[in-house]
Design an enzyme around this catalytic site. Structure first.
Site, PDB file in Angstrom:
ATOM      1  N   HIS A 126      40.541  45.481  51.517  1.00  0.00           N
ATOM      2  CA  HIS A 126      41.439  46.632  52.152  1.00  0.00           C
ATOM      3  C   HIS A 126      40.258  47.544  52.561  1.00  0.00           C
ATOM      4  CE1 HIS A 126      43.949  49.573  52.448  1.00  0.00           C
ATOM      5  NE2 HIS A 126      45.339  48.576  52.571  1.00  0.00           N
TER       6      HIS A 126
ATOM      7  N   ASP B 112      39.382  48.106  42.426  1.00  0.00           N
ATOM      8  CA  ASP B 112      39.990  48.392  43.098  1.00  0.00           C
ATOM      9  C   ASP B 112      41.715  47.811  42.310  1.00  0.00           C
ATOM     10  OD1 ASP B 112      42.777  48.536  44.736  1.00  0.00           O
ATOM     11  OD2 ASP B 112      41.762  48.132  46.599  1.00  0.00           O
TER      12      ASP B 112
ATOM     13  N   LYS C  89      52.662  52.200  43.755  1.00  0.00           N
ATOM     14  CA  LYS C  89      52.947  50.256  43.876  1.00  0.00           C
ATOM     15  C   LYS C  89      52.988  50.221  42.169  1.00  0.00           C
ATOM     16  CE  LYS C  89      49.520  49.622  47.468  1.00  0.00           C
ATOM     17  NZ  LYS C  89      50.220  48.989  48.614  1.00  0.00           N
TER      18      LYS C  89
ATOM     19  N   CYS D 126      46.094  45.389  56.575  1.00  0.00           N
ATOM     20  CA  CYS D 126      44.932  46.110  55.789  1.00  0.00           C
ATOM     21  C   CYS D 126      43.107  45.487  55.934  1.00  0.00           C
ATOM     22  CB  CYS D 126      45.279  46.958  55.361  1.00  0.00           C
ATOM     23  SG  CYS D 126      45.861  48.638  56.003  1.00  0.00           S
TER      24      CYS D 126
END
Lengths: 146, 426
Positions: B143, B220, B246, B384
């Site tokens: 990302h 991540d 999320k 993204c």
């Protein structure tokens, strides 16, 4: 040339056309159809300087001043945007710069397509409206200087 | 009982297992008020879960309860409300610690989300530890939030960015990673599960190999935390980043996990209240962990509600949720493949519940608009991850990402919507 409708009249005409549709499906079908019918822009015009880039789709637009009227031509890689672009051209093209600058373009809201001008869409349509008005402003400024 | 060790079950066995579990998706849906929404006259089908998940009533209640009953600034207040608010805020830290199996609660730093967590590590650890000639490895499926901070730090320190390439299935080419991994590499920062493709990366292998050359590893966890069992001690990662929104929690709150020794050695990220021990105009000393990295009044309400979200997920059980989501992904993948001219982007063997696709001759944005018209919320565009889209030679995809509350019937609505849209658009 006196038959040419004013911007407001064309806006009203489009609002009337959309009032015939009961469903969103029909509205989009009509927009897609207009998108498909929009005369493609020659490849030579599809260059960076004519690009109005959105986050997801791209619009290319060119304009010219002829006999005191601004004429626009444009294309997009997304067909719904192309349909919306085609309506903007139908409404604004062939009018004097000052009329274009003053145009409210509230037909977009009236036909329920305001969301496409929202920031979230990032599809370049909002930038397209700004660019159309900017071109008109430039032509008017140039005319003022002469 | 379900096989909790499997990350991505395939085949008929999974469907059978699903039927045998007590997972009742209709009962789950009752916890999410927004699922009652009607969009463009159609019942909402929410398939944009990789962007953000919807919130269960317990999370909404926790937020309201905090503001209604014990809103106060935390840590230094002597009054009852401040004590209650502090207790609730710190209880979330304990819950997060358990949720990702961190060794110590002080290793849990609250941030605004993954982006801030990565930037925190970039501007503290990386800025002070990297120099010209050093290398940072990221992957080709990152990302932008795991690309740009390292580019900025590279400009400041002279460290170079190296990228693990991605194969046609959307998996990391691990041979290339091992070749890139030299003594020059000081940091490896990779995504656990890809937001655009769903690919689950072999992070354990990456971490172990990176440690052999003395590199620090940041993971991540934006997409993985909601789906996979996270054990930061077993992974042995040095940093792990999470976004609450999320994982069914509120927006504006996230977590940076870091190993104590690294966090202790790092300078503060931001200066202000809370993060200091003593301040004078001559010299200021830093507070202990985790407060050294939590300057200013934190996002108390959202932190408190994050606990409700994590408890909700743990209460149902990630393994059970994963089986449901894997079954949905398998079903959706099969249905999508039956559509003429469709190309799935991301066909890795190990995936979280993300189905990304392009349709020949159709712009993703047009598909997104027409699906929204059917009440189906998908994401279209580059997600993204522009370098990854360039890798596949596409401007973007249409992405459906599934959560615990999604159903097979909703997949059918999307497929029917797709057929209708494609017919109109082609």
């Amino acid at each position: 040339m006196s038959e040419i409708k004013s911007i407001a009249e064309t806006e009203e005409e489009i609002v009337d056309e959309f009032s015939l549709f009961d469903s969103w499906d029909e509205k989009y079908e009509y927009i897609i159809d207009m998108g498909k019918k929009l005369k493609p822009l020659e490849d030579e015009h599809k260059k960076d300087e004519n690009k109005i880039k959105g986050c997801q789709s791209t619009v290319w637009m060119v304009s010219e001043l002829k006999d005191g009227k601004v004429y626009y031509r444009a294309e997009s890689d997304a067909v719904i945007v192309k349909g919306l672009v085609s309506m903007l051209i139908r409404v604004l093209s062939g009018h004097a710069p000052q009329e274009i600058i003053n145009a409210k373009l509230d037909f977009i809201d009236k036909i329920g397509m305001k969301q496409h001008l929202a920031q979230t869409r990032s599809n370049g349509l909002l930038s397209m409206v700004k660019q159309m008005k900017l071109d008109a402003t430039v032509y008017q400024a140039k005319a003022g200087m002469n | 009982m379900v096989n909790s060790a499997s990350l991505c079950l395939c085949g008929e066995k999974m469907i059978q297992t699903l039927e045998h579990t007590a997972f009742d998706v209709q009962a789950i849906r009752q916890h999410f008020p927004v699922l009652n929404r009607v969009v463009k006259g159609k019942p909402l089908v929410y398939f944009d879960n990789a962007a953000t998940t919807q919130k269960p009533q317990v999370v909404i209640d926790a937020l309201a309860d905090y503001y209604k009953n014990y809103n106060a600034n935390i840590h230094r207040g002597i009054h009852s409300l401040a004590e209650e608010a502090t207790a609730a805020y710190e209880a979330t830290r304990d819950t997060v610690q358990q949720f990702i199996h961190a060794k110590e609660r002080e290793e849990i730093i609250f941030t605004r989300g993954v982006t801030e967590s990565i930037n925190l590590v970039a501007y503290t650890w990386a800025r002070t530890n990297l120099k010209a000639g050093d290398e940072i490895i990221i992957s080709g499926m990152e990302h932008h939030s795991n690309i740009v901070p390292w580019q900025l730090i590279g400009e400041m320190t002279g460290a170079k960015l190296k990228v693990i390439p991605v194969n046609d299935s959307g998996e990391l080419i691990m041979e290339e990673f091992h070749q890139l991994l030299t003594e020059k590499v000081k940091l490896v920062s990779v995504v656990h599960a890809s937001n655009s493709l769903g690919t689950i990366n072999p992070v354990k292998e990456i971490i172990d190999a990176a440690h052999k050359v003395g590199a620090v590893v940041m993971i991540d966890g934006a997409q993985s935390t909601v789906h996979l069992d996270i054990d930061v001690q077993e992974l042995d990662c040095d940093f792990f980043a999470i976004s609450s929104h999320k994982v069914y929690g509120p927006t504006g709150i996230g977590v940076l996990y870091g190993k104590r020794a690294l966090l202790e050695a790092m300078p503060p990220f931001m200066g202000g209240g809370e993060m200091i021990k003593d301040v004078s105009f001559e010299k200021t000393t830093w507070n202990d962990l985790p407060y050294k990295f939590e300057a200013g009044t934190p996002n108390i309400a959202d932190t408190v509600a994050l606990k409700a979200a994590l408890d909700f997920v743990s209460g149902i059980g990630k393994a059970t949720i994963r089986q449901h989501e894997d079954a949905l992904l398998k079903y959706a993948t099969e249905q999508l493949q039956s559509i003429d001219g469709i190309r799935l982007i991301g066909t890795a063997k190990q995936k979280v519940s993300v189905a990304s696709y392009v349709v020949e001759g159709v712009h993703p944005q047009d598909l997104g608009i027409l699906l929204d018209n059917q009440g189906v919320a998908v994401r279209t565009g580059h997600h993204c991850t522009q370098p990854l889209m360039n890798r596949f030679g596409i401007p973007g995809t249409t992405r459906a990402s599934f959560a615990m509350y999604n159903t097979k019937e909703e997949v059918d609505v999307m497929i029917a919507g797709l057929h209708k849209a494609i017919k109109l658009l082609r």
